[in-house]
Motif scaffolding. Structure first.
Motif, short mmCIF file in Angstrom:
data_model
loop_
_atom_site.label_atom_id
_atom_site.label_comp_id
_atom_site.label_asym_id
_atom_site.label_seq_id
_atom_site.Cartn_x
_atom_site.Cartn_y
_atom_site.Cartn_z
N CYS A 1 1.34 -1.67 -0.04
CA CYS A 1 -0.02 0.20 0.07
C CYS A 1 0.79 0.98 -0.03
O CYS A 1 2.11 0.93 0.90
N GLY A 2 0.70 2.52 -0.56
CA GLY A 2 1.09 3.63 -0.75
C GLY A 2 0.52 4.64 0.03
O GLY A 2 0.73 5.52 0.09
N ALA A 3 -0.26 4.39 0.67
CA ALA A 3 -1.05 5.53 1.87
C ALA A 3 -0.40 5.66 3.27
O ALA A 3 -0.01 4.91 3.13
N ALA A 4 -0.14 6.98 2.93
CA ALA A 4 0.73 7.25 3.91
C ALA A 4 -0.23 7.03 5.44
O ALA A 4 0.35 7.41 6.99
N ASN A 5 -1.63 6.89 5.27
CA ASN A 5 -2.18 6.84 6.90
C ASN A 5 -2.68 5.32 7.19
O ASN A 5 -3.40 5.52 7.60
N VAL A 6 -2.12 4.45 6.03
CA VAL A 6 -2.30 3.60 6.62
C VAL A 6 -1.68 2.76 7.98
O VAL A 6 -0.31 3.03 7.66
N ALA A 7 -2.42 1.93 8.83
CA ALA A 7 -2.49 1.38 10.14
C ALA A 7 -2.48 -0.14 10.27
O ALA A 7 -3.58 -0.17 9.80
N ALA A 8 -1.71 -0.57 11.41
CA ALA A 8 -2.43 -1.87 11.97
C ALA A 8 -3.55 -1.57 12.86
O ALA A 8 -3.38 -0.32 13.17
N GLY A 9 -4.42 -2.75 12.63
CA GLY A 9 -5.84 -1.91 13.72
C GLY A 9 -7.17 -2.07 12.47
O GLY A 9 -8.15 -1.38 12.83
N GLN A 10 -7.09 -0.80 11.52
CA GLN A 10 -8.22 -0.23 10.76
C GLN A 10 -8.95 -1.46 10.38
O GLN A 10 -8.37 -2.55 9.49
N LYS A 11 -10.00 -0.62 10.07
CA LYS A 11 -11.25 -1.29 9.04
C LYS A 11 -10.77 -0.42 7.83
O LYS A 11 -10.66 0.31 7.80
N VAL A 12 -11.03 -1.62 6.91
CA VAL A 12 -10.05 -0.99 5.50
C VAL A 12 -11.57 -1.55 4.05
O VAL A 12 -11.56 -2.85 4.92
N VAL A 13 -11.60 -0.56 3.22
CA VAL A 13 -11.93 -1.58 1.59
C VAL A 13 -10.46 -2.10 1.36
O VAL A 13 -10.04 -1.49 0.87
N ILE A 14 -11.05 -3.79 0.96
CA ILE A 14 -10.07 -4.64 0.21
C ILE A 14 -10.72 -4.04 -0.98
O ILE A 14 -11.53 -4.70 -1.18
N ALA A 15 -10.35 -4.10 -2.17
CA ALA A 15 -10.47 -4.92 -3.47
C ALA A 15 -9.39 -5.98 -4.08
O ALA A 15 -8.23 -5.70 -3.75
N THR A 16 -10.51 -7.48 -3.86
CA THR A 16 -9.98 -8.70 -4.15
C THR A 16 -8.46 -8.15 -5.07
O THR A 16 -9.55 -8.05 -6.19
N VAL A 17 -8.48 -10.00 -5.65
CA VAL A 17 -7.48 -9.76 -6.93
C VAL A 17 -8.89 -10.66 -7.76
O VAL A 17 -9.57 -11.02 -7.55
N GLY A 18 -8.91 -9.68 -9.30
CA GLY A 18 -9.83 -10.18 -10.21
C GLY A 18 -11.23 -9.01 -10.05
O GLY A 18 -11.84 -9.17 -10.55
N ALA A 19 -11.29 -8.10 -8.55
CA ALA A 19 -12.59 -7.56 -8.71
C ALA A 19 -11.59 -6.09 -9.99
O ALA A 19 -10.82 -5.96 -9.85
#
Length: 804
Positions: free
Chosen positions: A82-100
């Motif tokens: 991930c290239g976002a500066a605000n990513v951190a452990a414990g966060q709930k996020v939106v994941i685009a899975t392989v094939g999306a």
């Protein structure tokens, strides 16, 4: 018409898939032409889930990248770079899975693939708002505040479930189904599940600080008008759920107040209008006809000239709305509006239709009003819209509901018999099933016997006006596909067919003419009124004008088939087709005082040569006798062999004959006047005949009478008569038939001479007379006596000289 399945589910419980619902609706007469998947955002967030960042560490080979492991709910953590500066452990996020597939705002779609980024495996993507089309923020990934389990579809979290929308080809007789409620009514009968109107129990008048009075000057055009005031509203963008509903059916959101009126229109089928209350001068609504020639600027910023027939919604000083059609620019709701007056009304369909056509305005409101709305839905829709406006725009109800309804519209009553229902359907479906269907469709039972039902027809069933309409309602819910066909198909239960059948007779005559080289034409009943104007430019009183014609060349109904036939000849002659024989069986139209009449005629045209050039015979121009032979064949085939002729006085013919049978005119034949042909720019000579087709069909007998052939021979005698040129062969034949009725079988002309060998003004006609006795051989004495009497009467009645 577009109907949202999700929207329908707010009115009636549906547990069937869209395809099955679409088939049910189609079978019931609401033809579903297609089912569209409508997504709140492109792609509908397919393949995107709620995930949790378990670990987050700096990428060993890139300072601005992080390597994470995320839980996507499938039991195996995924590695994502991930290239976002605000990513951190414990966060709930939106994941685009392989094939999306992602549909970023302002960018091209792309698919997520398993890859390596600077040597680190990446099995998906942690998404920012703009990357999945939810907005334009790209400052970092979206961090969600949710307790939803990992793996939950992202569309569920954002409330972006896709909708299935039916594209329904609404037929003109189903005005009652022009809304989600209308479709729900049919589904109630099809699914045996009751529909539910929106809950209106919370409607409450907060105060009466903003009263608006209502006056109806034309109650025939506006039988019912209701309204209510709402103050303290905030006009702004509608909430997303309302925008999504409107976009799903193809509407563009405007603002929260206008969107609510559109929403209620498509939900309940009742058009609505919201006024800026501050612009209702004098605090009064007046429903009245416009002043002839008054200027009015509509919401599209176009200035229109009103007619006295146009119904308007006016304030104390000026019009504000073209009633039921289009709003005015001055009284519309804007972002500055703080208080509104909400209108709900019932207008006469005829008046709305005329106004809509005159001004070229076709709106969702006029579409419904001109087909007929439900006068009993006026207050329900008003309360529904008021509650929705309070929900999305705030404010409070600041007046009692004003409901001006001077003459309530009574429900229609139609009596039906079970026997007639079964007869028209062609199958016995049972009295209980008939009652069940009618009750499910909202038709009340006023009276009931073992044989009949007296029904109260709900006002929204505007096209159910007779017993046959009720049977159609039963049949479409019962199912056309459920009607079994017998081994021997018959239609006797539908109607009695005339014998002989006019269609069969018409086809038979058409085939005979086609066999003789005539081509059939079918032309427009609309024509140019200039054809019928006299030298002074006057139009005949019997001409039927078209009031709302689209072309000056088609501004009247035709009085004759002459001009439409000449137009066909002109079209072909201009394309070098000059030897023409055509016919048409069509209607003519004329005004007779206050009544209008339609008559059917058979018209025949001949121009050019009678036959195409051939080495076997020389070319010859078509003549009177060529067309007369065709006319006489038609009369014979129509069982009209006996007729008389006289010189014609037909206004379009330069000479010819009129066929008579007693006092009835069978038709006319002759050469069209040069001036008539010139009107259509036809320079060739045209022979024309027209026959009274209504009379010929009415008196056609499909029964042939046969007689035994005589065993005794015929006898022919020839005579040469010198008569005045004005004497016709038909006169000679009539004299012969009067003199000898029993023995005379035929009179025929085989030579005509006019020249210098006989007296001027005379002609010599050679005729053959055929005699026959059905019971014995003719003797010379009987033959000579008969011929003597014939010659004597020719001399006496026609002034003939017998040449010997």
């Amino acid at each position: 018409m577009r109907i949202s399945l999700d929207w329908l589910k707010t009115l009636i419980a549906i547990d069937k898939p869209a395809l099955e619902v679409g088939k049910l609706l189609t079978d019931a007469g609401l033809e579903v032409e297609g089912i569209d998947i409508v997504e709140a955002v492109p792609g509908g967030l397919q393949g995107m889930v709620i995930g949790e960042v378990l670990t987050c560490a700096k990428h060993p080979d890139a300072d601005k990248l992080s390597v994470t492991t995320v839980d996507t709910g499938d039991g195996e953590p995924k590695h994502i770079v991930c290239g976002a500066a605000n990513v951190a452990a414990g966060q709930k996020v939106v994941i685009a899975t392989v094939g999306a597939t992602l549909y970023p705002a302002g960018g091209e779609p792309f698919q997520i693939k398993k890859s390596k980024i600077r040597g680190a495996v990446s099995e998906g993507m942690i998404c920012a708002e703009d990357e999945i089309g939810l907005g334009h923020d790209h400052s970092g990934i979206m961090v969600l505040d949710t307790d939803l389990p990992n793996g939950t579809p992202a569309a569920q979290f954002f409330g972006l479930a896709s909708d299935e929308v039916f594209e329904i080809g609404l037929t003109p007789n189903r005005a009652d189904a022009a809304s989600h409620l209308g479709v729900a009514r049919d589904l109630q009968a099809l699914l045996k599940t009751p529909y539910q109107l929106p809950d209106l129990s919370s409607f409450q008048v907060a105060n009466t600080s903003l009263p608006i009075s209502v006056e109806i000057e034309n109650p025939e055009a506006c039988p019912r008008y209701a309204g209510v005031s709402i103050s303290g509203v905030t006009v702004q963008e509608s909430p997303k759920w309302l925008q999504q509903r409107l976009r799903a059916i193809g509407l563009s959101p405007i603002n929260n107040v206008v969107d609510v009126t559109n929403y209620v229109l498509h939900e309940l089928g009742q058009p609505m209008h919201a006024f800026d209350a501050a612009k209702i001068k004098g605090g009064k609504i007046i429903v009245k006809n416009a002043n002839e020639g008054a200027k009015f600027t509509t919401l599209d910023s176009m200035e229109r000239t009103l007619r006295a027939e146009d119904l308007t919604i006016s304030n104390a000083e000026e019009p504000m709305v073209l009633a039921g059609v289009f709003g005015g620019l001055q009284a519309g709701v804007t972002e500055a509006t703080q208080s509104i007056f909400l209108e709900s009304a019932y207008f006469s369909p005829a008046g709305i239709r005329k106004t809509s056509q005159t001004h070229g305005l076709k709106t969702d409101s006029s579409f419904r009003y001109e087909r007929g709305t439900d006068p009993e839905m006026v207050i329900t829709a008003l309360k529904r819209a008021a509650l929705l406006i309070q929900e999305v725009a705030g404010g409070e109800i600041s007046s009692e509901i004003v409901d001006v309804y001077p003459t309530p519209i009574e429900p229609r009553q139609i009596q039906i018999s079970y026997a007639r229902v079964h007869q028209l359907i062609g199958q016995h479906i049972g009295e209980a099933r008939i009652k069940e269907i009618l009750t499910d469709l909202g038709m009340g039972l006023a009276e009931e016997t073992a044989e009949d039902l007296l029904l109260n027809i709900p006002a929204y069933k505007v096209d159910v006006t007779r017993e046959a309409d009720v049977v159609e309602e039963v049949l479409r819910i019962y199912g056309y596909n459920n009607i079994t066909l017998s081994e021997n198909l018959a239609a006797s239960y539908l109607a009695k067919f005339p014998n002989p059948d006019p269609e069969v007779t018409t086809a038979r005559i058409g085939d005979a003419l086609a066999a003789n080289g005539f081509l059939e034409t079918i032309t427009n009943s609309l024509t140019n009124s200039n054809y019928y104007k006299d030298a002074e430019g006057n139009t005949p009183a019997e001409l039927v004008p078209i009031l709302n014609y689209n072309s000056e060349d088609l501004d009247a109904m035709r009085l004759t088939l002459v001009y439409s036939g000449l137009e066909v000849l002109r079209h072909n002659i201009n394309r070098r087709q000059r030897d023409l024989k055509i016919f048409e069986i069509g209607k003519t139209y004329r005004k007779d005082g206050e009544k209008y009449k339609e008559n059917n005629y058979l018209a025949l045209f001949m121009t050019g040569n009678r036959a195409a050039e051939s080495w076997q015979q020389a070319s010859a121009k078509a003549s009177f006798h060529d067309l007369a032979g065709q006319v006489q064949q038609v009369l014979t085939l129509c069982r009209q062999p006996h007729f008389t002729t006289k010189p014609t006085e037909h206004p379009y013919l330069a000479g010819g004959v009129t066929y008579q049978k007693g006092d009835v005119t069978l038709g006319h034949i002759g050469l069209l006047k040069e001036s008539v042909c010139k009107q259509v720019d036809v320079k060739e000579q045209v022979w024309y005949a027209e026959l009274n087709w209504d009379y010929l069909l009415r008196n056609y007998k499909d029964k042939l009478v046969f007689a035994e052939l005589s065993k005794f021979p015929e006898v022919r005698r020839d005579l040469s008569l010198v008569v005045e040129k004005s004497v016709s062969f038909d006169q000679i034949k009539q004299v012969a038939q009067r003199v000898e009725r029993k023995l005379l079988q035929d009179v025929n002309v085989f030579d005509v001479y006019e020249g210098d060998k006989i007296e001027a003004g005379k002609k010599a006609i050679a005729i053959s007379v055929t005699l026959q006795d059905q019971n014995q051989t003719l003797t010379d004495k009987v033959i000579d006596s008969t011929m003597s009497r014939l010659m004597q009467q020719f001399e006496h009645q026609l002034g003939a000289v017998i040449r010997k």
